[in-house]
Design a protein around this motif. Sequence first.
Motif, PDB file in Angstrom:
ATOM      1  N   ALA A  87       0.840  -1.197   0.000  1.00 45.02           N
ATOM      2  CA  ALA A  87       0.000   0.000   0.000  1.00 45.02           C
ATOM      3  C   ALA A  87       0.879   1.252   0.000  1.00 45.02           C
ATOM      4  O   ALA A  87       0.425   2.328  -0.366  1.00 45.02           O
ATOM      5  N   THR A 103       0.129  11.257  -6.285  1.00 46.69           N
ATOM      6  CA  THR A 103      -1.284  11.482  -5.987  1.00 46.69           C
ATOM      7  C   THR A 103      -1.497  12.834  -5.314  1.00 46.69           C
ATOM      8  O   THR A 103      -2.430  13.577  -5.639  1.00 46.69           O
ATOM      9  N   SER A 122      -3.510  13.823   2.336  1.00 43.59           N
ATOM     10  CA  SER A 122      -3.464  14.673   1.136  1.00 43.59           C
ATOM     11  C   SER A 122      -4.843  15.210   0.758  1.00 43.59           C
ATOM     12  O   SER A 122      -4.942  16.267   0.148  1.00 43.59           O
ATOM     13  N   ASN A 136      -6.374   4.025   2.693  1.00 45.42           N
ATOM     14  CA  ASN A 136      -4.960   3.646   2.743  1.00 45.42           C
ATOM     15  C   ASN A 136      -4.621   2.983   4.069  1.00 45.42           C
ATOM     16  O   ASN A 136      -3.622   2.319   4.194  1.00 45.42           O
ATOM     17  N   GLY A 195      -4.975   4.086  -3.364  1.00 50.84           N
ATOM     18  CA  GLY A 195      -5.004   2.841  -2.608  1.00 50.84           C
ATOM     19  C   GLY A 195      -5.616   1.712  -3.426  1.00 50.84           C
ATOM     20  O   GLY A 195      -5.127   0.576  -3.426  1.00 50.84           O
ATOM     21  N   TYR A 252       3.661   4.524  -9.270  1.00 52.49           N
ATOM     22  CA  TYR A 252       4.602   3.631  -8.568  1.00 52.49           C
ATOM     23  C   TYR A 252       3.839   2.670  -7.663  1.00 52.49           C
ATOM     24  O   TYR A 252       4.321   1.593  -7.337  1.00 52.49           O
ATOM     25  N   LYS A 253       2.630   3.062  -7.246  1.00 55.48           N
ATOM     26  CA  LYS A 253       1.841   2.145  -6.411  1.00 55.48           C
ATOM     27  C   LYS A 253       1.242   1.002  -7.244  1.00 55.48           C
ATOM     28  O   LYS A 253       0.851  -0.024  -6.715  1.00 55.48           O
TER      29      LYS A 253
END
Length: 836
Positions: A51, A116, A149, A190, A219, A243-244
């Motif tokens: 995550a 994000t 965020s 998340n 997420g 990248y997630k």
Amino acid sequence: MTEYTALRADLKQRLEVIERSFPSACYNARVEDFREREYPQLNGVTYLDHAATTLYSASLIDAVSSDLKKNLFGNPHSLCPSSLETTKRIQDTRVRVLELLNADPEHFDVVFCGNTTAAIKLVADAFAAHCDNVKSGFEYKVHTDSHTSLVGIRSMATNSEALDSNRMHTFVNSKQINEVGLMAYPAQSNMTGQRHPLSWAGTLRRNRPRWYSLLDAAGLVTTTPLDLSDVAAAPDFVALSFYKMFGYPDLGGLIVRKASSSILQSRKYFGGGTVSFVVNPFHHASDGLPHAIRKSGDPHEYLEDGTVPFHSIIALDHAISDHNRLYGGFKRISQHTQALGCLVLDSLNARKHTNGTPVVDLYTDKHPNDPDHQGATFALNLRKPDGSFVGFNDVLKLASVRDIHIRTGGLCNPGGVTKWVNLSEQEMRENFAAGKRCGDEWDLMNGKPTGAIRISFGAMSTLDDVARLVSFIDEFYVEKRRHVNATALFPPSSNVARVGKISIYPVKSCAAFDIPANTSWKIMAQGLEYDREFCLIHKGTGKVMDMKMYPKMALIRPSIDLDTQILSISCKPALTSLRIPLHENLSTHSHPITKKCNSKVCGDIVVVQAYSDKWISEWFSDTLGIPCTLARYPSAPDGGGRYMKNHLRQGNGEIPIALRNESPILVVNRESLNPVNEAISASAGKASDISVFRSNIVIDGPKPFDEDKWLQLEFRNSSSSIQLLGPCRRCHMICIDQMTAERSPEPFVTLSKLRTVNGKVYFGQHGTFIGDSSSQIGSIKVGDELDISYIDLDTSDTDSGESCSSGSTAITADTAVDITEPAVKQEPAQPSCVLQ
Ligand SMILES: *Cc1c(COP(=O)(O)O)cnc(C)c1O
């Protein structure tokens, strides 16, 4: 069959049953097949933090590197052939990203940005600017289960409100046609992995035509396809981090529904790529003329400032192909990770102590067999048999020793933590007032966790990742019936001890200098002479460096020659060594050899004298590969103004400690290592050397753990003494071999089974020197004999928290008992790890 193989076999059977309800999930074996080759970084590691970021494959890195080597990519803003090649690749990748999300390029656009958070900020800036332009405010509704965020937008809105799921549901279903507003929520928490309805966006559009929806999909997309094929129901803005999804490249995106994009044009800044023509760059702002004509067209044209991260965008193209080749799409990844999620949830829920109480508090009321409501990310805390919590930082330390990678703390989700840990706003405020900050060591306050442990799965997770986690919890946190032998196995105390070894650490966190036999060493209130008098400071952060971050420091060997008054510092294989005079007037030198600078030790600001000689800083920087230099802490008798934190027994807060972490002197009893090493050998581990505890004085005491009851050690040859202050809390830094700087699980793993109090591991005692009546200065030498005086267990006020005493029970491998509460009245403000 070992315990692990038995557990794994059992889990394997369960997984096979679970997979029947996830038809395309049966690729565990396939991932096992290629994992070693494609993810060599995972060998020997249990990585459960997808995550935060999932991992890239070796073939992705190979593909990107050969593409970059083979082709010439110019800056996309030029017009030469190399530049056009880049532009072409960027255009193609935009389409591929949209296709991945089933988003029709006619209706959607992707704006590349850092991550994000940057995508969310683009939207927030545009809303703020729009409201500025039309001289009205904007309303903001945000889900309570949001990442920080999204929470950050609250400070930009005129009115904002956090809503839980029920209230969010009511809100999107109520009609309202006037005000402009933004509604934001995560597709998947998340923190807890809970999923929120994607349908809210469409419902909002129908009921509140002037409201916009911002979906934080970071997420969700790690393991699950996001489908934007229904334009009418799609969110206006979707923020995500690539990248997630793929582990690489470090890039984010804002997916914009074109029909909703005009509000984004309100954004004020322009520059680089977003300018169409600069009319008059230098005219006065107040004359009302425009500076420049902005680009219009698709959102990316007016939102991507400057040169786009084009190498990353090219890498993203490869990431999409490679991922698809390895896994066959996110749909399959979703099924695979949900199946592993079911397995872990059921297994953790089944963990019970012998009294039947649950070991794991899982922070979800949903189940991953229902992918609409729960993903493959879980938050939890562990409980002891009496129901009290285990500190999540203690779990993190032990997990690190087992190479299990988890996330702990507040998880950037304040609403989620408040809800699940059941912290009231009042308690949050009290914790803050008491000094609690994100990322610090305070994991329990007033018995309640300040955060949680998070585990999360990704495409390349396998059955073994689940098995290793469950086996770890079984090993350390599930209470088993122990054989407790209450009679001491050792002869009664003889009341006499000897000084076995004396060590100082002239440069904090570097190797020990053992005081040679027959040498008397000066000892003062703040500790042994020259102990931690020097330190290394990082040139970037200005902080005092420690071994926790830089284990190689253990290889830097200082030694002191009292005759020549020189500190020599060497480090094999470096050929040169440094020679630093111990007596130089640092401040009045004609050519200043040091300069004052502020630094930090354990959160305290200290003023050190940093050596300005280039040769000195180069020697350390080259040796460690870190930009740093040597500094000296003035050895004032008052310890330079740093005092012991008063959570230690009898600490009135006035004992000076200079650069030492916690107390003037650390004492260990050599005998106490024996039962620990016996237990390590019994489990086929490698015995530990006493040097790992980085003590100042090794005492040859009468029997193991006798030091728990020591009050004072009186020198037979003088009237001075060492007063014991309380037990020393340990962390996994005692796993660094002091000769090789290599890490191993021991002795921390065994100590955490043998010697824990409230989940904390203790070894050794803090101490302070008390001189004879005439002076506060004495001396100590190997072989000195000491008379032990013991805490009077019968009369001592137990509330005052005497040292951790095991009473008459010696603690050995098979007589593991929890020792009584030590002198830690409140949680120490800093990690009490005396590896300095
Ligand atoms: C990771 C994550 C973020 C933050 O992503 P960044 O790439 O750090 O900006 C925001 N929201 C959720 C749900 C996340 O999982």
